[in-house]
Write an enzyme that holds these catalytic residues in place. Structure first.
Site, PDB file in Angstrom:
ATOM      1  N   LYS A 125       0.826  -1.209   0.000  1.00 52.11           N
ATOM      2  CA  LYS A 125       0.000   0.000   0.000  1.00 52.11           C
ATOM      3  C   LYS A 125       0.863   1.264   0.000  1.00 52.11           C
ATOM      4  O   LYS A 125       0.453   2.301  -0.517  1.00 52.11           O
ATOM      5  CB  LYS A 125      -0.959  -0.021   1.179  1.00 52.11           C
ATOM      6  CG  LYS A 125      -1.962  -1.176   1.121  1.00 52.11           C
ATOM      7  CD  LYS A 125      -2.829  -1.231   2.360  1.00 52.11           C
ATOM      8  CE  LYS A 125      -3.804  -2.401   2.313  1.00 52.11           C
ATOM      9  NZ  LYS A 125      -3.119  -3.716   2.351  1.00 52.11           N
ATOM     10  N   LYS A 160      -8.187   0.923   6.191  1.00 52.21           N
ATOM     11  CA  LYS A 160      -7.619  -0.428   6.140  1.00 52.21           C
ATOM     12  C   LYS A 160      -6.246  -0.449   6.794  1.00 52.21           C
ATOM     13  O   LYS A 160      -5.539   0.565   6.813  1.00 52.21           O
ATOM     14  CB  LYS A 160      -7.529  -0.938   4.694  1.00 52.21           C
ATOM     15  CG  LYS A 160      -6.918   0.022   3.692  1.00 52.21           C
ATOM     16  CD  LYS A 160      -7.136  -0.487   2.264  1.00 52.21           C
ATOM     17  CE  LYS A 160      -6.708   0.553   1.234  1.00 52.21           C
ATOM     18  NZ  LYS A 160      -6.955   0.104  -0.161  1.00 52.21           N
ATOM     19  N   ARG A 210      -7.741  -6.756 -11.067  1.00 46.83           N
ATOM     20  CA  ARG A 210      -6.397  -7.252 -10.794  1.00 46.83           C
ATOM     21  C   ARG A 210      -5.672  -7.393 -12.130  1.00 46.83           C
ATOM     22  O   ARG A 210      -6.064  -8.182 -12.990  1.00 46.83           O
ATOM     23  CB  ARG A 210      -6.467  -8.603 -10.067  1.00 46.83           C
ATOM     24  CG  ARG A 210      -5.179  -9.438 -10.074  1.00 46.83           C
ATOM     25  CD  ARG A 210      -3.958  -8.741  -9.496  1.00 46.83           C
ATOM     26  NE  ARG A 210      -4.137  -8.253  -8.150  1.00 46.83           N
ATOM     27  CZ  ARG A 210      -3.908  -8.959  -7.061  1.00 46.83           C
ATOM     28  NH1 ARG A 210      -3.513 -10.211  -7.153  1.00 46.83           N
ATOM     29  NH2 ARG A 210      -4.063  -8.403  -5.860  1.00 46.83           N
ATOM     30  N   ARG A 224     -12.684  -8.435 -10.082  1.00 45.90           N
ATOM     31  CA  ARG A 224     -13.191  -9.060  -8.859  1.00 45.90           C
ATOM     32  C   ARG A 224     -14.358  -8.201  -8.371  1.00 45.90           C
ATOM     33  O   ARG A 224     -14.163  -7.052  -7.953  1.00 45.90           O
ATOM     34  CB  ARG A 224     -12.087  -9.148  -7.812  1.00 45.90           C
ATOM     35  CG  ARG A 224     -10.916 -10.026  -8.286  1.00 45.90           C
ATOM     36  CD  ARG A 224      -9.721  -9.913  -7.387  1.00 45.90           C
ATOM     37  NE  ARG A 224      -9.231  -8.538  -7.345  1.00 45.90           N
ATOM     38  CZ  ARG A 224      -8.239  -8.124  -6.536  1.00 45.90           C
ATOM     39  NH1 ARG A 224      -7.650  -8.977  -5.728  1.00 45.90           N
ATOM     40  NH2 ARG A 224      -7.837  -6.872  -6.552  1.00 45.90           N
ATOM     41  N   ARG A 232     -15.640  -4.931  -0.073  1.00 45.30           N
ATOM     42  CA  ARG A 232     -14.462  -5.751  -0.331  1.00 45.30           C
ATOM     43  C   ARG A 232     -14.725  -6.703  -1.495  1.00 45.30           C
ATOM     44  O   ARG A 232     -15.722  -7.419  -1.497  1.00 45.30           O
ATOM     45  CB  ARG A 232     -14.073  -6.541   0.914  1.00 45.30           C
ATOM     46  CG  ARG A 232     -13.738  -5.666   2.106  1.00 45.30           C
ATOM     47  CD  ARG A 232     -13.253  -6.485   3.279  1.00 45.30           C
ATOM     48  NE  ARG A 232     -14.244  -7.420   3.767  1.00 45.30           N
ATOM     49  CZ  ARG A 232     -14.021  -8.334   4.707  1.00 45.30           C
ATOM     50  NH1 ARG A 232     -12.816  -8.434   5.246  1.00 45.30           N
ATOM     51  NH2 ARG A 232     -14.973  -9.141   5.108  1.00 45.30           N
ATOM     52  N   ASP A 272      -3.862  -3.554  -8.246  1.00 53.38           N
ATOM     53  CA  ASP A 272      -5.305  -3.420  -8.087  1.00 53.38           C
ATOM     54  C   ASP A 272      -5.736  -2.045  -8.573  1.00 53.38           C
ATOM     55  O   ASP A 272      -5.190  -1.021  -8.124  1.00 53.38           O
ATOM     56  CB  ASP A 272      -5.704  -3.605  -6.627  1.00 53.38           C
ATOM     57  CG  ASP A 272      -5.387  -5.002  -6.112  1.00 53.38           C
ATOM     58  OD1 ASP A 272      -5.238  -5.912  -6.952  1.00 53.38           O
ATOM     59  OD2 ASP A 272      -5.287  -5.175  -4.880  1.00 53.38           O
ATOM     60  N   GLU A 280      -3.321  -0.584  -4.999  1.00 53.88           N
ATOM     61  CA  GLU A 280      -2.253  -1.374  -4.386  1.00 53.88           C
ATOM     62  C   GLU A 280      -1.349  -1.959  -5.468  1.00 53.88           C
ATOM     63  O   GLU A 280      -1.789  -2.198  -6.600  1.00 53.88           O
ATOM     64  CB  GLU A 280      -2.810  -2.529  -3.541  1.00 53.88           C
ATOM     65  CG  GLU A 280      -3.560  -2.108  -2.296  1.00 53.88           C
ATOM     66  CD  GLU A 280      -3.946  -3.290  -1.418  1.00 53.88           C
ATOM     67  OE1 GLU A 280      -3.282  -4.343  -1.517  1.00 53.88           O
ATOM     68  OE2 GLU A 280      -4.908  -3.156  -0.644  1.00 53.88           O
ATOM     69  N   ASN A 282       0.851  -5.336  -5.522  1.00 54.62           N
ATOM     70  CA  ASN A 282       1.081  -6.567  -4.771  1.00 54.62           C
ATOM     71  C   ASN A 282       2.334  -7.275  -5.277  1.00 54.62           C
ATOM     72  O   ASN A 282       2.377  -7.740  -6.422  1.00 54.62           O
ATOM     73  CB  ASN A 282      -0.130  -7.486  -4.909  1.00 54.62           C
ATOM     74  CG  ASN A 282      -1.386  -6.862  -4.321  1.00 54.62           C
ATOM     75  OD1 ASN A 282      -1.631  -6.950  -3.127  1.00 54.62           O
ATOM     76  ND2 ASN A 282      -2.177  -6.206  -5.165  1.00 54.62           N
TER      77      ASN A 282
END
Length: 316
Positions: A125, A160, A210, A224, A232, A272, A280, A282
């Protein structure tokens, strides 16, 4: 032939229908690369040699009988293997960080994917904040005054934990919601890590995209979609995977961050994107490769192993 060790959570428990680590391992095995798996807690550094207790495995796409495990052996990760896939799931805590320090002692002599020093330097993040103009308004802080001020200025927000994963601890707070200070207190009672507070993006109702990048280049994406009324969208907390196309904005974001990923040796990355915004990056254990192949036929595992094989000359 490359000798491949995979640092991962127990292979016996993976869901072979959706697990990206298993998918990557299967591609390696199909190319003739022998596989070992090990738990990062068995890493041991002595007199400059990094070893682990590992188990050779043969895997197959058979539910309920997907792995045959051999006898445990001691591997010298600087001499006995050519490639290490660092694929254990977060939390990105001090145990995770320490594992990156240990793996750094053998990389790049043994190719570690992703580069452990860069994984450590790119908290998912926080790393996204390095790139100007791609994020929604975002604040990272432990200061309750700063967090409350951000909420008052931006109204509808998402809160978060900085080092959370898979949607854990993500909460939406609408304008005027009185619960922020209590949530901060609960978090701080169990953690000294900062929180992330971010302006809510309404486009999340249409999905959290993603995008998989390999060696800095986008190869494809899945969407997603959160369950009705949920914020979420992570698949582990009830989100549903769906096919999606890359937009011009997606490609623009990838062009901004891709060269930095490549320069850092972050070979396998999942970003993301919600609407027009990156949320984000990842780098620890990105997922989504199985669904990408199911929806589009794009095989991220094959692309990744092409890159690994091109970068590594196996030992004699």
């Amino acid at each position: 032939m490359l000798k491949v060790a995979i640092q991962m959570d127990p292979i016996e428990a993976v869901n072979i229908a959706s697990d990206t680590t298993f998918f990557l391992a299967m591609e390696a095995q199909q190319r003739g690369h022998p596989l070992w798996v090990y738990d990062f807690r068995t890493l041991a550094l002595e007199d400059g040699a990094l070893t682990c207790r590992a188990r050779p495995v043969v895997i197959r796409q058979v539910h309920g009988d997907h792995v045959t495990i051999g006898d445990e052996v001691k591997l010298d990760l600087g001499k006995d293997v050519d490639v290490i896939l660092m694929r254990q799931d977060p939390p990105f805590d001090m145990a995770y960080v320490t594992a990156t320090y240990l793996l750094e002692t053998v990389h790049p002599r043994t190719l570690v994917v992703n580069d452990p020093a860069e994984v450590r330097s790119a908290p998912e993040k926080l790393f996204a904040t390095r790139f100007e103009g791609v994020q929604p308004p975002t604040l990272i802080s432990s200061d309750p005054v700063a967090l409350v001020d951000f909420h008052e200025r931006h109204g509808d927000v998402v809160l978060k934990p900085l080092h959370g994963a898979a949607g854990s601890g993500v909460v939406r707070l609408k304008a005027g919601d009185p619960n922020l200070e209590a949530l901060i207190e609960i978090h701080m009672a169990g953690s000294r890590d900062p929180l992330v507070i971010q302006k809510f993006i309404p486009a999340v109702s249409k999905g959290d995209k993603r995008i998989i990048l390999i060696d800095g280049e986008p190869v494809g994406a899945i969407n997603r979609v959160p369950a009705e009324g949920q914020v979420r969208s992570n698949l582990r907390v009830g989100g549903t995977a769906a096919p999606v196309e890359l937009t011009s904005r997606d490609l623009e974001i990838c062009a901004i961050i891709g060269p930095e990923l490549k320069a850092r040796g972050l070979l396998f990355v999942g970003i993301d994107v919600i609407g027009d915004y990156l949320t984000e990056i990842n780098v620890t254990s990105p997922t989504g490769a199985v669904q990408l192949k199911e929806f589009t036929g794009i095989d991220a595992a094959a692309i990744l192993w092409d890159v690994i094989e091109a970068k590594h000359v196996p030992s004699a």
